[in-house]
Scaffold this motif. Structure first.
Motif, PDB file in Angstrom:
ATOM      1  N   ILE A 131       0.834  -1.207   0.000  1.00 41.50           N
ATOM      2  CA  ILE A 131       0.000   0.000   0.000  1.00 41.50           C
ATOM      3  C   ILE A 131       0.864   1.251   0.000  1.00 41.50           C
ATOM      4  O   ILE A 131       0.602   2.213  -0.707  1.00 41.50           O
ATOM      5  CB  ILE A 131      -0.937   0.004   1.239  1.00 41.50           C
ATOM      6  CG1 ILE A 131      -1.844  -1.220   1.213  1.00 41.50           C
ATOM      7  CG2 ILE A 131      -1.776   1.270   1.288  1.00 41.50           C
ATOM      8  CD1 ILE A 131      -2.588  -1.444   2.501  1.00 41.50           C
ATOM      9  N   LYS A 132       1.913   1.227   0.817  1.00 50.41           N
ATOM     10  CA  LYS A 132       2.853   2.353   0.875  1.00 50.41           C
ATOM     11  C   LYS A 132       4.269   1.817   0.694  1.00 50.41           C
ATOM     12  O   LYS A 132       4.593   0.745   1.206  1.00 50.41           O
ATOM     13  CB  LYS A 132       2.749   3.075   2.227  1.00 50.41           C
ATOM     14  CG  LYS A 132       1.428   3.800   2.450  1.00 50.41           C
ATOM     15  CD  LYS A 132       1.435   4.531   3.785  1.00 50.41           C
ATOM     16  CE  LYS A 132       0.139   5.285   4.006  1.00 50.41           C
ATOM     17  NZ  LYS A 132       0.127   5.997   5.302  1.00 50.41           N
ATOM     18  N   GLY A 133       5.101   2.586  -0.006  1.00 49.12           N
ATOM     19  CA  GLY A 133       6.478   2.176  -0.231  1.00 49.12           C
ATOM     20  C   GLY A 133       6.686   1.648  -1.642  1.00 49.12           C
ATOM     21  O   GLY A 133       5.747   1.504  -2.423  1.00 49.12           O
ATOM     22  N   LYS A 135       7.962  -1.448  -4.015  1.00 45.77           N
ATOM     23  CA  LYS A 135       8.183  -2.905  -4.012  1.00 45.77           C
ATOM     24  C   LYS A 135       9.628  -3.260  -4.326  1.00 45.77           C
ATOM     25  O   LYS A 135      10.166  -4.244  -3.808  1.00 45.77           O
ATOM     26  CB  LYS A 135       7.273  -3.577  -5.042  1.00 45.77           C
ATOM     27  CG  LYS A 135       5.827  -3.707  -4.611  1.00 45.77           C
ATOM     28  CD  LYS A 135       5.055  -4.525  -5.629  1.00 45.77           C
ATOM     29  CE  LYS A 135       3.615  -4.739  -5.174  1.00 45.77           C
ATOM     30  NZ  LYS A 135       2.866  -5.605  -6.113  1.00 45.77           N
ATOM     31  N   VAL A 136      10.260  -2.481  -5.186  1.00 48.64           N
ATOM     32  CA  VAL A 136      11.613  -2.807  -5.651  1.00 48.64           C
ATOM     33  C   VAL A 136      12.648  -2.551  -4.556  1.00 48.64           C
ATOM     34  O   VAL A 136      13.573  -3.344  -4.350  1.00 48.64           O
ATOM     35  CB  VAL A 136      11.964  -1.988  -6.911  1.00 48.64           C
ATOM     36  CG1 VAL A 136      13.395  -2.262  -7.358  1.00 48.64           C
ATOM     37  CG2 VAL A 136      10.984  -2.308  -8.035  1.00 48.64           C
ATOM     38  N   SER A 137      12.500  -1.460  -3.799  1.00 43.82           N
ATOM     39  CA  SER A 137      13.563  -1.037  -2.875  1.00 43.82           C
ATOM     40  C   SER A 137      13.201  -1.115  -1.389  1.00 43.82           C
ATOM     41  O   SER A 137      14.023  -0.777  -0.553  1.00 43.82           O
ATOM     42  CB  SER A 137      13.975   0.398  -3.202  1.00 43.82           C
ATOM     43  OG  SER A 137      12.863   1.273  -3.042  1.00 43.82           O
ATOM     44  N   CYS A 138      11.971  -1.544  -1.061  1.00 49.71           N
ATOM     45  CA  CYS A 138      11.533  -1.466   0.344  1.00 49.71           C
ATOM     46  C   CYS A 138      12.338  -2.354   1.284  1.00 49.71           C
ATOM     47  O   CYS A 138      12.340  -2.133   2.494  1.00 49.71           O
ATOM     48  CB  CYS A 138      10.044  -1.764   0.455  1.00 49.71           C
ATOM     49  SG  CYS A 138       9.585  -3.430  -0.053  1.00 49.71           S
ATOM     50  N   LEU A 139      13.031  -3.383   0.762  1.00 48.37           N
ATOM     51  CA  LEU A 139      13.834  -4.250   1.615  1.00 48.37           C
ATOM     52  C   LEU A 139      15.318  -4.187   1.259  1.00 48.37           C
ATOM     53  O   LEU A 139      16.090  -5.093   1.617  1.00 48.37           O
ATOM     54  CB  LEU A 139      13.331  -5.699   1.516  1.00 48.37           C
ATOM     55  CG  LEU A 139      11.965  -5.987   2.165  1.00 48.37           C
ATOM     56  CD1 LEU A 139      11.481  -7.384   1.803  1.00 48.37           C
ATOM     57  CD2 LEU A 139      12.036  -5.834   3.673  1.00 48.37           C
ATOM     58  N   ASP A 140      15.734  -3.116   0.563  1.00 49.13           N
ATOM     59  CA  ASP A 140      17.139  -2.983   0.158  1.00 49.13           C
ATOM     60  C   ASP A 140      18.065  -2.788   1.351  1.00 49.13           C
ATOM     61  O   ASP A 140      19.131  -3.378   1.436  1.00 49.13           O
ATOM     62  CB  ASP A 140      17.299  -1.802  -0.807  1.00 49.13           C
ATOM     63  CG  ASP A 140      16.960  -2.188  -2.241  1.00 49.13           C
ATOM     64  OD1 ASP A 140      16.683  -3.384  -2.463  1.00 49.13           O
ATOM     65  OD2 ASP A 140      16.955  -1.309  -3.115  1.00 49.13           O
ATOM     66  N   SER A 141      17.659  -1.943   2.281  1.00 47.01           N
ATOM     67  CA  SER A 141      18.511  -1.614   3.417  1.00 47.01           C
ATOM     68  C   SER A 141      18.433  -2.697   4.490  1.00 47.01           C
ATOM     69  O   SER A 141      17.357  -3.251   4.735  1.00 47.01           O
ATOM     70  CB  SER A 141      18.083  -0.270   4.022  1.00 47.01           C
ATOM     71  OG  SER A 141      18.708  -0.062   5.272  1.00 47.01           O
ATOM     72  N   PRO A 142      19.532  -3.013   5.148  1.00 38.27           N
ATOM     73  CA  PRO A 142      19.500  -4.000   6.246  1.00 38.27           C
ATOM     74  C   PRO A 142      18.709  -3.514   7.458  1.00 38.27           C
ATOM     75  O   PRO A 142      18.456  -4.290   8.379  1.00 38.27           O
ATOM     76  CB  PRO A 142      20.979  -4.196   6.592  1.00 38.27           C
ATOM     77  CG  PRO A 142      21.681  -3.008   6.056  1.00 38.27           C
ATOM     78  CD  PRO A 142      20.909  -2.561   4.863  1.00 38.27           C
ATOM     79  N   GLN A 143      18.309  -2.231   7.435  1.00 40.36           N
ATOM     80  CA  GLN A 143      17.507  -1.681   8.537  1.00 40.36           C
ATOM     81  C   GLN A 143      16.035  -1.507   8.142  1.00 40.36           C
ATOM     82  O   GLN A 143      15.243  -0.987   8.920  1.00 40.36           O
ATOM     83  CB  GLN A 143      18.066  -0.319   8.981  1.00 40.36           C
ATOM     84  CG  GLN A 143      19.385  -0.420   9.734  1.00 40.36           C
ATOM     85  CD  GLN A 143      19.838   0.933  10.240  1.00 40.36           C
ATOM     86  OE1 GLN A 143      19.994   1.894   9.470  1.00 40.36           O
ATOM     87  NE2 GLN A 143      20.056   1.035  11.545  1.00 40.36           N
ATOM     88  N   VAL A 175      10.690   1.825   9.210  1.00 42.07           N
ATOM     89  CA  VAL A 175       9.551   1.359   8.421  1.00 42.07           C
ATOM     90  C   VAL A 175       9.654   1.938   7.009  1.00 42.07           C
ATOM     91  O   VAL A 175       9.629   3.152   6.822  1.00 42.07           O
ATOM     92  CB  VAL A 175       8.209   1.760   9.067  1.00 42.07           C
ATOM     93  CG1 VAL A 175       7.038   1.272   8.211  1.00 42.07           C
ATOM     94  CG2 VAL A 175       8.102   1.206  10.478  1.00 42.07           C
ATOM     95  N   SER A 176       9.767   1.029   6.019  1.00 40.52           N
ATOM     96  CA  SER A 176       9.944   1.463   4.632  1.00 40.52           C
ATOM     97  C   SER A 176       8.728   1.150   3.765  1.00 40.52           C
ATOM     98  O   SER A 176       8.680   1.535   2.599  1.00 40.52           O
ATOM     99  CB  SER A 176      11.173   0.785   4.026  1.00 40.52           C
ATOM    100  OG  SER A 176      11.027  -0.626   4.092  1.00 40.52           O
ATOM    101  N   GLY A 177       7.758   0.430   4.315  1.00 42.73           N
ATOM    102  CA  GLY A 177       6.584   0.087   3.518  1.00 42.73           C
ATOM    103  C   GLY A 177       5.459  -0.473   4.377  1.00 42.73           C
ATOM    104  O   GLY A 177       5.677  -0.937   5.502  1.00 42.73           O
ATOM    105  N   VAL A 178       4.245  -0.407   3.823  1.00 40.75           N
ATOM    106  CA  VAL A 178       3.068  -0.986   4.485  1.00 40.75           C
ATOM    107  C   VAL A 178       2.391  -1.919   3.486  1.00 40.75           C
ATOM    108  O   VAL A 178       2.020  -1.499   2.385  1.00 40.75           O
ATOM    109  CB  VAL A 178       2.077   0.099   4.959  1.00 40.75           C
ATOM    110  CG1 VAL A 178       0.839  -0.556   5.579  1.00 40.75           C
ATOM    111  CG2 VAL A 178       2.748   1.037   5.956  1.00 40.75           C
ATOM    112  N   ALA A 179       2.263  -3.184   3.842  1.00 44.34           N
ATOM    113  CA  ALA A 179       1.644  -4.183   2.965  1.00 44.34           C
ATOM    114  C   ALA A 179       0.208  -4.437   3.391  1.00 44.34           C
ATOM    115  O   ALA A 179      -0.142  -4.310   4.577  1.00 44.34           O
ATOM    116  CB  ALA A 179       2.435  -5.483   3.000  1.00 44.34           C
ATOM    117  N   LYS A 180      -0.612  -4.778   2.428  1.00 43.97           N
ATOM    118  CA  LYS A 180      -1.971  -5.189   2.746  1.00 43.97           C
ATOM    119  C   LYS A 180      -1.911  -6.503   3.510  1.00 43.97           C
ATOM    120  O   LYS A 180      -1.042  -7.337   3.248  1.00 43.97           O
ATOM    121  CB  LYS A 180      -2.773  -5.365   1.451  1.00 43.97           C
ATOM    122  CG  LYS A 180      -4.264  -5.449   1.666  1.00 43.97           C
ATOM    123  CD  LYS A 180      -5.012  -5.408   0.340  1.00 43.97           C
ATOM    124  CE  LYS A 180      -6.518  -5.441   0.582  1.00 43.97           C
ATOM    125  NZ  LYS A 180      -7.273  -5.411  -0.686  1.00 43.97           N
TER     126      LYS A 180
END
Length: 784
Positions: A131-133, A135-143, A175-180
C-alpha cells in the motif's frame, strides 16, 4: 398451465403441512451442512492460488536421508536459493523466508509479531500488495522493515508509520513500507518483513547445516519442473552429497508447486497450518451422504403420501391429464419445497458460519466463492434434490393404470420395504459417523491420559533472549526463591512431546554417524521435567560434566548397547555416556520416540527458555514475580511465557477439530434420519389406525402395540449395523495408523455406537406411535 401447476403444488404442500414441515426442515439442515462443507472445501483448496504466476511458483523442500531415518523438511539450507538461480537458467527469480516470532518495541510498548526474514525479491515472486512504499527497494537496506496494515494499527495507531524507527530484538529498523494484510487462504501469513541478511550475519550459513529457509523459485515460462528437479539433484552431488555419502547421508531436494503445498505437503515442519487432501475427499463424501439422507427423507415421506393421493391421480388421468402433466405436478411440488429449503439453508449458513469458524480455528467466508459459482451450486443442488426427491413418486404413480390405482389404493408390502431400505441406509450412514466420532474421542482421551514419560502439567516456559540468557543462572536462582516454585531449569533445542532439534552423532563402535534428537540443559532439567533416570547418574554441574551425555533407552537399543554407561558418542567432542533415562515422547504421539542426546554443552550458545515447575494455586503470583525479575534484567523486551500443557495440546489441534466435525455431522445425520423416521412412523400409524383399533379391541395393550412397531424397525436397524460396523471399523483403523501410539477399537465402543443408534430409532418410533396407541378404538373405527 404452469401457473396452475405452481398454485396446486403450493396448495398441496400447505394441505400436508406436518409432513411438508418435516421434509423442509430435514432438507434445510442437510443442505445447510453441505453448504458449510462447500465453503470449507473452497477454503482448503484455494490456498496460495491467488498468486499471479502460481503455476510457475515452486518451493524447494528436501528429504535428509540418514543411516537411521529420513527427515522430510519444508525448508532447505540457506545457500540453495542464490546458488540455484545462478546455476540454472530455468529459474527467473528466487526468494527465501525464515519465519520467526519477534517482539517489536515502539514508545516503550511491546507487540508480538509473526516476522518473515526474507530477500528483497519477496514482492516480485508473490502477489502481496504494497500500500505504501516501493516494491523494488523497500527491503534494500539491512535496517528496512515492511509492516502489514494490522501491525501498523497495533503499533502506531493512526500515526503515519513510514520513516518511523522501531526496535526488534535489540536492533533498530526503519519502516519502509506498508503491505496489505495477507488473505486468509495463504500459508504465508506474516505481520512484518525483515531483510534476511540480518539473520545470515548471526547464523552459520553452509550446505552442511546451519540456517535453513523456505525457498521459493519462480520458473521461466515453459520450463519443465521435473527436469529442473533432476538438474538440482545432480548439482547437490558436487556441493554436499559426495561428502555426505561417505557417512551414509544424502540431501534430496524436490519441488512443490505453491498451490499444492497446503493439501499435499508431507513435511515434518512447515509454515502455517497444514491441510489434507484426504480430509477434503472424506468431508466431500460426508457432505454428499448427508444430502442423500435428507433426500431419502423426502423420498420416503413423499412416496408414502403419494399413495394416499392415488385416487386423486387416478381421477386426473381419467379426466384427461397425461403422464407428462402428472410428472410435472409432482416435480413442481417437490421443487417448491426444495426452493424454500435452499433459501432457509442459506440464511442458516450465514448465521452459523462465524461460530463454525471459531470451532475450526479458520475464518470461513461466503465470499471465498464467487457469485456465479454460488449460482451454479444452487442450481446443481436444486436440480439434484428435486429430481431425486420426486423421481420415484412421480414416475411410478404416473405409469400405473388409473383403474388399478382405484381398485388397489394400498401400496403393499413391496413399497413399504423400499422405504425401509432407505431408512436402513440413513441409519447406516449415521452409525458410521458415530463410530468415527467415538474412536477419535477415544484416541484423544488416550493421548490425554497416556504416560508420556515426563511431567507436562504445571510447567511454565519463560522465553529468554540473548540478554536474559546471559544471566540465566541469576534468573534461575531468583525464580527458585519465588513461593510456590518447586524446581527451575533451562533448556535449548526444544521440548518433550513437541519437538527437538536433530544432529548427526558418531557413537562408539559405529562406522557411519546416525541422526538423533538433541536438547541442551542444566543439572536441574530431569528433576524439573520429572524424567526418570533408570541407569547411571544425573548431571552435577555444567562445568564438571561438559564432556558427559545422557541418552534415552531408544538410543541405547538402536546401538545395541546393553550397558551404555561408560560408552562414548562423538560430535567433534568425545562425550561419555553417564546415564540412561526412561523413554519419553520426543514429539507427539503421531511419531515414534526418537533417540535423544541430552547434554550440558549448548551448541546454540544461548538458552531458549527457563522451565519452571510450580504449584497451581500460586500461578498468578509466580507470573507477576517472574515478570518483575526478567524485566529488571532486560526492561527493553516483553515478558513472554507459555504453559507446556497448552503448547502440547496444539500438536493435536487438527485431530481435535476433526473430532468436533464428526460429532457435529453425526448429530446432524442422526437428527435428519430420526426426523424422517418420525414422519414416516407418524404416517404409518395413521394409515394403520383401523388395524391398531381392532388389536386394542381384541385385548392388545399399549406396550404390545409399541412392541410391534418397534420390532418392525428393529430388523432394519440391525441390517444397518451389519453395513456400518465393518465400514466404520476399517475407516478408523486407517486413521489410527497416523499415530505411532494409539488406542484400540474395542467391541464395547462398537456396541455402544449401535445401542445409541437403536435407542434413538426406538424412541422416535415410540413417540410417533404414542398418540395412535392411546386413541379410543371406537372413535377410530367410527371414522373408518
Amino acid at each position: 398451465m404452469l401457473k396452475l401447476l405452481l398454485r396446486n403444488g403450493l396448495r398441496s404442500l400447505i394441505k400436508q403441512m406436518p409432513y411438508s414441515f418435516v421434509n423442509i426442515l430435514g432438507m434445510t439442515i442437510g443442505v445447510a451442512s453441505v453448504l458449510i462443507l462447500i465453503v470449507w472445501i473452497a477454503m482448503e483448496t484455494s490456498y496460495d492460488r491467488f498468486h499471479k504466476d502460481r503455476e510457475r511458483l515452486y518451493r524447494v523442500a528436501m528429504v535428509l536421508r540418514t543411516p537411521n531415518k529420513d527427515i522430510n523438511d519444508g525448508a532447505i539450507y540457506d545457500p540453495a536459493g542464490p546458488e540455484y538461480k545462478r546455476a540454472f537458467p530455468a529459474i527467473e527469480e528466487m526468494v527465501r523466508i525464515d519465519p520467526e516470532k519477534e517482539s517489536v518495541e515502539y514508545n516503550s510498548k511491546f507487540n508480538q509479531l509473526d516476522a518473515f526474514y526474507t530477500d528483497k525479491s519477496f514482492f516480485d515472486v508473490f502477489s502481496f500488495n504494497l500500500i505504501k512504499g516501493d516494491k523494488v527497494s523497500c527491503l534494500d537496506s539491512p535496517q528496512s522493515v515492511v509492516l502489514t496494515e494490522k501491525s501498523v494499527e497495533k503499533i502506531f495507531g493512526s500515526e503515519d508509520p513510514i520513516g518511523k524507527r522501531i526496535q526488534i530484538s535489540g536492533n533498530t529498523f526503519i519502516v519502509s513500507g506498508v503491505a496489505k494484510d495477507p488473505p486468509i487462504n495463504t500459508s504465508l501469513r506474516f505481520d512484518c518483513l525483515l531483510p534476511l541478511t540480518v539473520k545470515e550475519k548471526q547464523a552459520y550459513v553452509a550446505w552442511d547445516g546451519g540456517l535453513t529457509c523456505y525457498t521459493y523459485l519462480k520458473l521461466i515460462k515453459g520450463s519443465d519442473p521435473s527436469r529442473l528437479e533432476k538438474q538440482i539433484m545432480d548439482y547437490m552431488e558436487g556441493v554436499i552429497n559426495k561428502k555426505y555419502r561417505e557417512f551414509g547421508y544424502l540431501v534430496i531436494p524436490y519441488l512443490q508447486n505453491i498451490g499444492d503445498i497446503h493439501l499435499d505437503s508431507k513435511t515434518e515442519s512447515d509454515m502455517g497450518d497444514s491441510g489434507s487432501r484426504m480430509q477434503v475427499y472424506i468431508f466431500s463424501g460426508i457432505g454428499l451422504l448427508i444430502l442423500l439422507i435428507a433426500c431419502f427423507n423426502f423420498v420416503n415421506i413423499s412416496t408414502a403420501l403419494s399413495f394416499r393421493r392415488a385416487k386423486e391421480v387416478s381421477v386426473k388421468k381419467i379426466f384427461g391429464s397425461d403422464r407428462k402433466n402428472i410428472i410435472l405436478f409432482f416435480v413442481i411440488e417437490s421443487g417448491i419445497a426444495i426452493i424454500i429449503s435452499l433459501a432457509l439453508a442459506f440464511l442458516l449458513v450465514k448465521i452459523l458460519l462465524p461460530g463454525v469458524s471459531v470451532i475450526l480455528g479458520k475464518t470461513l467466508l461466503l465470499t471465498l466463492i464467487k457469485p456465479l459459482q454460488w449460482f451454479l451450486i444452487f442450481i446443481a443442488l436444486f436440480a439434484f434434490c428435486t429430481v431425486f426427491a420426486s423421481f420415484y413418486s412421480s414416475f411410478y404413480l404416473s405409469s400405473i393404470n388409473p383403474l388399478a390405482l382405484l381398485s388397489n389404493i394400498n401400496h403393499g408390502k413391496t413399497k413399504q420395504n423400499s422405504r425401509n431400505i432407505l431408512v436402513t441406509f440413513q441409519y447406516a450412514i449415521s452409525l458410521i459417523l458415530i463410530i468415527c466420532c467415538l474412536v477419535i474421542f477415544s484416541q484423544m482421551q488416550y493421548v490425554k491420559k497416556s504416560d508420556k514419560g515426563f511431567s507436562e502439567k504445571n510447567i511454565l516456559i519463560v522465553n529468554l533472549n540473548s540478554k536474559t540468557s546471559a544471566s540465566y543462572e541469576l534468573i534461575r536462582q531468583k525464580f527458585s526463591s519465588i513461593p510456590g516454585v518447586i524446581s527451575v531449569s533451562v533448556s535449548a533445542g526444544g521440548f518433550p512431546g513437541w519437538y527437538f532439534t536433530s544432529n548427526g552423532y558418531k557413537p562408539e563402535g559405529v562406522v557411519k554417524p546416525i541422526m538423533a534428537n538433541a536438547v541442551y540443559v542444566d543439572e536441574y532439567y530431569l528433576k524439573t521435567m520429572n524424567i526418570s533416570l533408570i541407569e547411571g547418574r544425573d548431571f552435577r554441574n555444567p562445568d564438571a560434566d561438559s564432556n558427559k551425555v545422557i541418552i534415552n533407552q531408544t538410543f541405547a537399543k538402536l546401538l545395541g548397547w546393553n550397558e551404555p554407561v561408560g560408552k562414548y558418542i562423538s560430535r567433534g567432542t568425545k562425550y561419555e555416556v553417564i546415564g540412561v533415562v526412561k523413554d519419553f515422547n520426543t514429539s507427539s504421539l503421531h511419531n515414534k520416540i526418537q533417540p535423544i542426546f541430552i547434554s550440558t554443552v549448548n551448541e546454540f550458545v544461548n538458552f531458549d527458555n527457563i522451565l519452571v515447575k510450580f504449584q497451581p494455586l500460586n500461578i498468578s503470583d509466580i507470573l507477576k514475580q517472574a515478570e518483575k525479575i526478567t524485566r529488571e534484567i532486560d526492561p527493553s523486551n516483553p515478558f513472554i511465557y507459555e504453559f507446556l500443557e497448552e503448547s502440547l495440546k496444539s500438536t493435536y489441534g487438527t485431530d481435535q477439530k476433526l473430532n468436533i466435525l464428526f460429532l457435529v455431522l453425526s448429530v446432524i445425520a442422526i437428527f435428519i434420519s430420526s426426523l424422517g423416521l418420525f414422519g414416516l412412523s407418524t404416517f404409518s400409524t395413521q394409515s394403520r389406525m383401523k388395524e391398531i383399533s381392532i388389536r386394542k379391541i381384541n385385548g392388545a395393550t399399549i406396550s404390545e402395540i409399541f412392541g410391534k412397531f418397534n420390532f418392525e424397525l428393529l430388523k432394519w436397524v440391525l441390517i444397518s449395523f451389519v453395513i456400518a460396523i465393518p465400514i466404520g471399523y476399517y475407516a478408523m483403523n486407517k486413521w489410527l495408523n497416523n499415530f505411532a501410539y494409539k488406542t484400540s477399537i474395542s467391541i464395547w465402543l462398537l456396541l455402544s455406537s449401535c445401542l445409541f443408534t437403536l435407542a434413538i430409532g426406538l424412541l422416535t418410533v415410540s413417540w410417533a406411535a404414542n398418540k395412535a396407541a392411546r386413541t379410543n378404538p371406537a372413535e377410530s373405527l367410527r371414522k373408518e
